[in-house]
Design a protein around this motif. Structure first.
Motif, short mmCIF file in Angstrom:
data_model
loop_
_atom_site.label_atom_id
_atom_site.label_comp_id
_atom_site.label_asym_id
_atom_site.label_seq_id
_atom_site.Cartn_x
_atom_site.Cartn_y
_atom_site.Cartn_z
N ALA A 233 17.98 -0.04 49.95
CA ALA A 233 18.91 -0.99 50.56
C ALA A 233 20.34 -0.44 50.55
O ALA A 233 21.10 -0.63 51.50
N ALA A 234 20.70 0.24 49.46
CA ALA A 234 22.04 0.84 49.38
C ALA A 234 22.21 1.93 50.44
O ALA A 234 23.28 2.05 51.06
N LEU A 235 21.16 2.74 50.67
CA LEU A 235 21.23 3.77 51.70
C LEU A 235 21.34 3.17 53.09
O LEU A 235 22.07 3.69 53.95
N VAL A 236 20.63 2.06 53.32
CA VAL A 236 20.73 1.37 54.61
C VAL A 236 22.16 0.89 54.83
O VAL A 236 22.74 1.08 55.91
N ALA A 237 22.76 0.29 53.80
CA ALA A 237 24.14 -0.20 53.92
C ALA A 237 25.11 0.95 54.18
O ALA A 237 26.03 0.83 55.01
N LEU A 238 24.92 2.07 53.48
CA LEU A 238 25.80 3.21 53.65
C LEU A 238 25.64 3.82 55.04
O LEU A 238 26.63 4.25 55.66
N GLY B 177 12.80 14.79 55.82
CA GLY B 177 12.55 13.63 54.99
C GLY B 177 12.40 12.38 55.82
O GLY B 177 12.14 12.44 57.03
N PRO B 178 12.58 11.20 55.23
CA PRO B 178 12.51 9.95 55.99
C PRO B 178 13.59 9.89 57.06
O PRO B 178 14.65 10.52 56.94
N PHE B 179 13.33 9.11 58.09
CA PHE B 179 14.28 9.00 59.20
C PHE B 179 15.63 8.47 58.72
O PHE B 179 16.68 8.94 59.17
N LEU B 180 15.63 7.51 57.80
CA LEU B 180 16.88 6.96 57.28
C LEU B 180 17.71 8.06 56.62
O LEU B 180 18.93 8.14 56.85
N ALA C 30 19.94 16.36 50.82
CA ALA C 30 18.72 15.56 50.99
C ALA C 30 18.18 15.07 49.65
O ALA C 30 17.81 13.89 49.52
N ASP C 31 18.12 15.94 48.66
CA ASP C 31 17.61 15.54 47.35
C ASP C 31 18.50 14.49 46.69
O ASP C 31 18.02 13.64 45.93
N GLN C 32 19.79 14.54 46.97
CA GLN C 32 20.69 13.54 46.41
C GLN C 32 20.41 12.16 47.01
O GLN C 32 20.42 11.15 46.30
N TYR C 33 20.17 12.11 48.32
CA TYR C 33 19.84 10.82 48.95
C TYR C 33 18.50 10.30 48.44
O TYR C 33 18.31 9.09 48.31
N ALA C 34 17.56 11.20 48.16
CA ALA C 34 16.21 10.78 47.76
C ALA C 34 16.12 10.39 46.29
O ALA C 34 15.11 9.83 45.86
N ASP C 35 17.17 10.69 45.51
CA ASP C 35 17.12 10.48 44.06
C ASP C 35 17.38 9.01 43.73
O ASP C 35 18.51 8.62 43.41
N ARG D 42 32.12 11.68 46.40
CA ARG D 42 31.97 11.58 44.95
C ARG D 42 32.09 10.13 44.47
O ARG D 42 31.45 9.72 43.49
N MET D 43 32.89 9.31 45.16
CA MET D 43 32.98 7.90 44.79
C MET D 43 31.61 7.23 44.87
O MET D 43 31.34 6.27 44.13
N PHE D 44 30.77 7.70 45.78
CA PHE D 44 29.41 7.15 45.93
C PHE D 44 28.39 7.92 45.09
O PHE D 44 27.20 7.65 45.17
N GLY D 45 28.87 8.92 44.34
CA GLY D 45 27.97 9.68 43.48
C GLY D 45 27.35 10.90 44.13
O GLY D 45 26.45 11.51 43.56
N TYR D 46 27.84 11.31 45.32
CA TYR D 46 27.28 12.46 46.02
C TYR D 46 28.23 13.64 45.97
O TYR D 46 29.46 13.47 45.99
N ARG D 47 27.65 14.84 45.92
CA ARG D 47 28.44 16.07 45.85
C ARG D 47 28.36 16.82 47.17
O ARG D 47 27.27 17.23 47.59
N LEU D 48 29.49 17.00 47.83
CA LEU D 48 29.58 17.82 49.04
C LEU D 48 30.12 19.19 48.67
O LEU D 48 30.91 19.32 47.73
N PRO D 49 29.74 20.24 49.42
CA PRO D 49 30.25 21.58 49.11
C PRO D 49 31.73 21.71 49.40
O PRO D 49 32.25 21.10 50.35
N ALA D 50 32.41 22.48 48.57
CA ALA D 50 33.85 22.72 48.77
C ALA D 50 34.07 23.48 50.08
O ALA D 50 33.23 24.26 50.53
N ASN D 51 35.23 23.23 50.68
CA ASN D 51 35.53 23.86 51.97
C ASN D 51 36.75 24.78 51.91
O ASN D 51 36.99 25.53 52.85
N PHE D 52 37.52 24.71 50.82
CA PHE D 52 38.71 25.53 50.68
C PHE D 52 38.84 26.02 49.25
O PHE D 52 38.55 25.28 48.31
#
Length: 480
Positions: free
Chosen positions: A31-36, A142-145, A169-174, A255-265
């Protein structure tokens, strides 16, 4: 919706955070992923809802292509790449192509006039990387969502970082992830505050000095050396603080949502060569071009001459990716020549041209990058020539532009050369998913750590940045 707008800061972001964590805590991870996902689609539609069907169509088509490629790569991979590049070419390059045909053939074919959908360059590259990685068995559909969120996740949707499927993908699935809410919000908000400050306190305030010089050049005015150099240096700093500020905000928001994106600079203006620069500037684009274009072309496996040709092809296409204009192609070509030159010098002199004077290597690299930025910013070759001829002193020293631009330039250079970049400053609270192999090039110096004085500092920076966001300006890379 701009990250530096009041609608985003005081309505969209707080509402999305509250909904996400409440649903994840009291209902279900799904449900949280749907909202996001819904929030991300609203974020994208806010600019112009007419582009939403294109984004959703891209998600649907590429998701099912990924499933087909997972079973049998050929011919679905080729079909997928053609469809993605075809959509990008239609919306971004149709006018450019027809205009050049008219110029060469003397025809008068009407320009198609297709609008440029927001973020199409970025989500197209994400989709292509997804399809190729599925074919290479580096990731699985993975799943369509999850695929929808992979493409539309609002922090990185508009201007990157260009996130690969296996990085997120693994972060969303965790669903069993234990959130440290205080750390997520504390670290994420701090990174976001630094990025917002870069944008509204530095980039937006130095932009008028660059705009003044390049505007005069576009009108055909002759610029003296002082005017031309102040404009070129101001733009070098503007684009750095603007784009790195966006990337910081994207990483902080995720990061506020608990996800890590790769650095760009990673402190690109401290680079000691053009090769080093592209390891530090727009890192996710550099790695995309390397892994999905340069290496498939043969990379450095077929000798130095073929490597130089491959580098030139990659950078010419990288320049064109930024914009449908020959000035962007020339900008890319200059960097292609710079990369080829650096590899040639490394073969002759492995220790570099300035082994005992690193600051000289940094200075020459920065000057090369600044000259190349002229073609990136100029609206035409004539305008670029006016800037470059002024920088070369062909119009004299000039009357000057006053002290204000030079004070801003000195402060900006002091920040990029003397203070740790965001990735280094927060490295104690970033993991391998964010640093993505850049740990060895982090700068020494201050490190972020929680505490009263850190909270006061970040709160002060955030307050100043928000106060100066009354006239929110869009980001440079929104145009690409």
């Amino acid at each position: 919706m701009l990250f530096n707008s009041f609608e985003f800061l005081f309505l969209f972001l707080p509402a999305t955070l509250i909904a996400y964590y409440l649903l994840r805590r009291w209902v279900a991870h799904h449900a949280a992923l749907v909202a996001l996902t819904l929030a991300s689609l609203i974020f994208y539609s806010w600019w112009d809802i007419r582009y939403l069907p294109l984004l959703l169509g891209s998600v649907v088509i590429n998701h099912f292509l990924g499933l087909a490629i997972g079973r049998k790569a050929q011919p679905w991979l080729g079909i997928g790449i053609i469809l993605n590049l075809g959509a990008l070419g239609l919306f971004k390059y149709a006018d450019f192509f027809v205009g050049n045909v008219n110029a060469v053939a003397g025809t008068d074919i009407p320009l198609p006039g297709f609008p440029l959908p927001l973020a199409i360059s970025f989500f197209t590259f994400q989709q292509i990387s997804f399809l190729v990685d599925v074919a290479r068995k580096h990731t699985r559909p993975g799943p369509f969502l999850d695929h929808t969120l992979f493409v539309s996740f609002f922090p990185q949707l508009i201007a990157g970082p260009i996130v690969r499927h296996d990085q997120i993908a693994d972060q969303y699935a965790d669903k069993d992830r234990k959130d440290d809410l205080a750390e997520n919000i504390g670290v994420g908000l701090s990174i976001f505050a630094m990025g917002l400050a870069k944008k509204v306190l530095i980039a937006d305030n130095i932009e008028p000095f660059a705009a003044s010089a390049f505007g005069a050049a576009a009108r055909g005015d002759e610029l003296g050396m002082l005017e031309a150099w102040s404009g070129a240096l101001a733009y070098s700093l503007q684009i750095f603080f603007d784009f790195s500020g966006y990337s910081d905000m994207a990483i902080g928001l995720a990061r506020m949502f608990g996800y890590r994106l790769p650095a760009n600079f990673n402190a690109p203006y401290r680079a000691t060569s053009v090769v080093d620069f592209w390891r530090r500037w727009h890192i996710t684009l550099s790695r995309f071009l390397r892994d999905y274009l340069y290496i498939p072309l043969g990379g450095n496996r077929k000798g130095p001459q073929r490597r130089a040709i491959n580098l030139m092809l990659v950078m010419l296409l990288g320049g064109l990716w930024h914009g449908a204009a020959w000035t962007f192609v020339v900008w890319g070509g200059l960097h292609g020549l710079g990369l080829a030159w650096c590899h040639m010098i490394n073969r002759i002199r492995p220790q570099g041209l300035f082994p005992k004077a690193k600051w000289l290597a940094i200075l020459f690299t920065f000057l090369f990058v600044t000259v190349a930025w002229v073609f990136f910013r100029a609206t035409s070759f004539d305008a670029a020539w006016e800037i470059l001829s002024g920088m070369a002193g062909m119009n004299g020293v000039g009357t000057g532009v006053g002290d204000e631009p030079w004070i801003a330039i000195v402060i900006g250079l002091g920040i990029v050369w003397l203070m740790p970049d965001t990735m280094s400053y927060f490295s104690n609270y970033l993991d391998e998913r964010t640093l993505d192999g850049s740990e060895g090039s982090l700068q020494k110096g201050w490190r972020w750590k929680p505490g009263v004085w850190t909270a006061v500092l970040i709160a002060s920076i955030l307050f100043l940045a928000i106060v100066n966001s009354w006239t929110a300006a869009e980001f440079i890379y929104y145009n690409f």
